[in-house]
Design a protein around this motif. Structure first.
Motif, PDB file in Angstrom:
ATOM      1  N   CYS A  36      36.644 -11.644  31.896  1.00  0.00           N
ATOM      2  CA  CYS A  36      35.805 -10.684  31.238  1.00  0.00           C
ATOM      3  C   CYS A  36      36.423 -10.049  29.844  1.00  0.00           C
ATOM      4  CB  CYS A  36      35.578  -9.470  31.949  1.00  0.00           C
ATOM      5  SG  CYS A  36      34.171  -9.711  33.317  1.00  0.00           S
ATOM      6  N   GLU A  37      35.900  -9.806  28.906  1.00  0.00           N
ATOM      7  CA  GLU A  37      36.496  -9.398  27.475  1.00  0.00           C
ATOM      8  C   GLU A  37      35.470  -8.503  27.057  1.00  0.00           C
ATOM      9  OE1 GLU A  37      39.902 -10.588  26.951  1.00  0.00           O
ATOM     10  OE2 GLU A  37      39.844  -9.065  25.464  1.00  0.00           O
ATOM     11  N   MET A  38      36.067  -7.391  26.209  1.00  0.00           N
ATOM     12  CA  MET A  38      35.358  -6.284  25.640  1.00  0.00           C
ATOM     13  C   MET A  38      35.472  -6.723  24.125  1.00  0.00           C
ATOM     14  SD  MET A  38      33.579  -3.860  27.221  1.00  0.00           S
ATOM     15  CE  MET A  38      33.541  -2.852  25.596  1.00  0.00           C
ATOM     16  N   GLY A  39      34.501  -6.608  23.277  1.00  0.00           N
ATOM     17  CA  GLY A  39      34.604  -6.835  21.910  1.00  0.00           C
ATOM     18  C   GLY A  39      34.150  -5.660  21.220  1.00  0.00           C
ATOM     19  N   ARG A  40      34.689  -4.964  19.982  1.00  0.00           N
ATOM     20  CA  ARG A  40      34.027  -3.879  19.549  1.00  0.00           C
ATOM     21  C   ARG A  40      34.121  -4.237  17.936  1.00  0.00           C
ATOM     22  NH1 ARG A  40      37.263  -1.302  23.566  1.00  0.00           N
ATOM     23  NH2 ARG A  40      35.832  -0.082  25.030  1.00  0.00           N
ATOM     24  N   ASN A  41      33.087  -3.832  17.405  1.00  0.00           N
ATOM     25  CA  ASN A  41      33.166  -3.620  15.951  1.00  0.00           C
ATOM     26  C   ASN A  41      32.566  -1.976  15.417  1.00  0.00           C
ATOM     27  OD1 ASN A  41      32.623  -4.140  13.294  1.00  0.00           O
ATOM     28  ND2 ASN A  41      30.663  -5.047  13.587  1.00  0.00           N
ATOM     29  N   PRO A  42      33.849  -1.380  15.280  1.00  0.00           N
ATOM     30  CA  PRO A  42      33.657   0.036  15.110  1.00  0.00           C
ATOM     31  C   PRO A  42      32.829   0.413  13.752  1.00  0.00           C
ATOM     32  CG  PRO A  42      35.865  -0.491  15.479  1.00  0.00           C
ATOM     33  CD  PRO A  42      35.129  -1.651  15.250  1.00  0.00           C
ATOM     34  N   SER A  43      32.954  -0.384  12.713  1.00  0.00           N
ATOM     35  CA  SER A  43      32.488  -0.386  11.640  1.00  0.00           C
ATOM     36  C   SER A  43      30.852  -0.334  11.439  1.00  0.00           C
ATOM     37  CB  SER A  43      32.889  -1.271  10.362  1.00  0.00           C
ATOM     38  OG  SER A  43      32.440  -2.684  10.600  1.00  0.00           O
ATOM     39  N   CYS A  44      30.338  -1.119  12.618  1.00  0.00           N
ATOM     40  CA  CYS A  44      28.729  -1.047  12.807  1.00  0.00           C
ATOM     41  C   CYS A  44      28.405  -0.181  14.125  1.00  0.00           C
ATOM     42  CB  CYS A  44      28.141  -2.243  12.948  1.00  0.00           C
ATOM     43  SG  CYS A  44      26.621  -2.483  13.243  1.00  0.00           S
ATOM     44  N   GLY A  45      29.511   0.000  15.039  1.00  0.00           N
ATOM     45  CA  GLY A  45      28.875   0.325  16.447  1.00  0.00           C
ATOM     46  C   GLY A  45      28.652  -0.754  17.365  1.00  0.00           C
ATOM     47  N   ASP A  46      28.909  -1.776  17.097  1.00  0.00           N
ATOM     48  CA  ASP A  46      28.462  -3.097  18.122  1.00  0.00           C
ATOM     49  C   ASP A  46      29.619  -2.927  19.122  1.00  0.00           C
ATOM     50  OD1 ASP A  46      26.743  -3.716  16.213  1.00  0.00           O
ATOM     51  OD2 ASP A  46      28.011  -5.012  15.269  1.00  0.00           O
ATOM     52  N   GLU A  47      29.127  -2.942  20.569  1.00  0.00           N
ATOM     53  CA  GLU A  47      30.042  -3.046  21.471  1.00  0.00           C
ATOM     54  C   GLU A  47      29.618  -4.078  22.503  1.00  0.00           C
ATOM     55  OE1 GLU A  47      31.883   1.451  22.085  1.00  0.00           O
ATOM     56  OE2 GLU A  47      30.720   0.265  23.898  1.00  0.00           O
ATOM     57  N   ILE A  48      30.080  -5.152  22.904  1.00  0.00           N
ATOM     58  CA  ILE A  48      29.833  -6.224  23.831  1.00  0.00           C
ATOM     59  C   ILE A  48      30.804  -6.382  24.725  1.00  0.00           C
ATOM     60  CG2 ILE A  48      28.076  -7.323  22.343  1.00  0.00           C
ATOM     61  CD1 ILE A  48      30.433  -9.745  22.225  1.00  0.00           C
ATOM     62  N   SER A  49      30.261  -6.901  25.988  1.00  0.00           N
ATOM     63  CA  SER A  49      31.365  -7.178  27.111  1.00  0.00           C
ATOM     64  C   SER A  49      30.883  -8.581  27.442  1.00  0.00           C
ATOM     65  CB  SER A  49      31.168  -6.175  28.251  1.00  0.00           C
ATOM     66  OG  SER A  49      31.824  -6.831  29.608  1.00  0.00           O
ATOM     67  N   MET A  94      27.999 -18.065  31.356  1.00  0.00           N
ATOM     68  CA  MET A  94      28.162 -16.972  30.435  1.00  0.00           C
ATOM     69  C   MET A  94      27.129 -15.947  30.026  1.00  0.00           C
ATOM     70  SD  MET A  94      30.057 -17.295  26.772  1.00  0.00           S
ATOM     71  CE  MET A  94      31.113 -18.614  26.797  1.00  0.00           C
ATOM     72  N   ALA A  95      27.535 -14.606  30.223  1.00  0.00           N
ATOM     73  CA  ALA A  95      26.496 -13.561  29.849  1.00  0.00           C
ATOM     74  C   ALA A  95      27.146 -12.542  29.140  1.00  0.00           C
ATOM     75  CB  ALA A  95      25.845 -13.243  31.079  1.00  0.00           C
ATOM     76  N   PHE A  96      26.428 -11.715  28.759  1.00  0.00           N
ATOM     77  CA  PHE A  96      27.013 -10.435  28.134  1.00  0.00           C
ATOM     78  C   PHE A  96      26.011  -9.161  28.427  1.00  0.00           C
ATOM     79  CE2 PHE A  96      24.226  -9.270  24.276  1.00  0.00           C
ATOM     80  CZ  PHE A  96      23.210 -10.055  24.210  1.00  0.00           C
ATOM     81  N   GLU A  97      26.780  -8.248  28.175  1.00  0.00           N
ATOM     82  CA  GLU A  97      26.111  -6.940  28.337  1.00  0.00           C
ATOM     83  C   GLU A  97      26.737  -5.789  26.915  1.00  0.00           C
ATOM     84  OE1 GLU A  97      25.785  -5.359  32.776  1.00  0.00           O
ATOM     85  OE2 GLU A  97      27.689  -6.308  32.485  1.00  0.00           O
ATOM     86  N   GLY A  98      25.833  -4.992  26.864  1.00  0.00           N
ATOM     87  CA  GLY A  98      26.411  -4.333  25.544  1.00  0.00           C
ATOM     88  C   GLY A  98      25.031  -3.945  24.714  1.00  0.00           C
ATOM     89  N   HIS A  99      25.360  -3.330  23.523  1.00  0.00           N
ATOM     90  CA  HIS A  99      24.699  -2.747  22.664  1.00  0.00           C
ATOM     91  C   HIS A  99      25.059  -3.179  21.086  1.00  0.00           C
ATOM     92  CE1 HIS A  99      26.827   0.691  21.638  1.00  0.00           C
ATOM     93  NE2 HIS A  99      26.967   0.870  22.932  1.00  0.00           N
TER      94      HIS A  99
END
Ligand code: ZN
Length: 140
Positions: free
Chosen positions: A31-44, A57-62
């Motif tokens: 599992c790995e988290m990804g964040r893009n603070p400049s837009c507010g994107d967060e995925i796992s 493979m699957a993802f959660e987040g917004h």
């Protein structure tokens, strides 16, 4: 600068609201988290391997439509691929967005992910498009 309508193609709109890749995987290998603070994107991202192949493979987040669509399109593309094939596709996608790879024949292997090609004309959205791909890079 391309017209916004040509960038938000039907495919991107469809994938950005699609939920077929948005789920939990039982006992994922990574599992790995990804964040893009400049837009507010967060995925796992969750990954399940079967030997050398990506079994699931699957993802959660917004996040924004681009980040969500790019993640879903990436999962569709990478599922069933070997680790090496997946690494090569991720490298090709990043090269396409950074305009380092422009050869149509080479970009053809990205299939639906080519729909995101014009994002390279929108510097503010590049990080949104690349988020999932940079995140999966760490998992392969
Ligand atoms: Zn975004």
């Amino acid at each position: 600068m391309n017209d916004i309508n040509s960038i938000y193609t039907d495919l991107i709109m469809e994938q950005s609201t699609s939920t077929h890749n948005k789920k939990k995987i039982e006992n994922p290998d990574r599992c790995e988290m990804g964040r893009n603070p400049s837009c507010g994107d967060e995925i796992s991202l969750s990954l399940k391997m079967d030997g050398d192949k990506i079994a699931d493979m699957a993802f959660e987040g917004h996040g924004c439509a681009i980040s969500q669509a790019s993640t879903s399109i990436m999962i569709d593309l990478l599922k069933g691929k070997t680790r090496e094939e997946a690494k090569d596709l991720v490298k090709t996608f990043i090269g396409m967005i950074k305009r380092e790879i422009t050869d149509d024949a080479e970009l053809g292997k990205l299939e639906d992910a080519q729909a995101l090609r014009n994002i390279s004309n929108m510097p503010a959205r590049v990080k949104c498009a690349l988020l999932a791909w940079h995140t999966v890079e760490k998992m392969l």
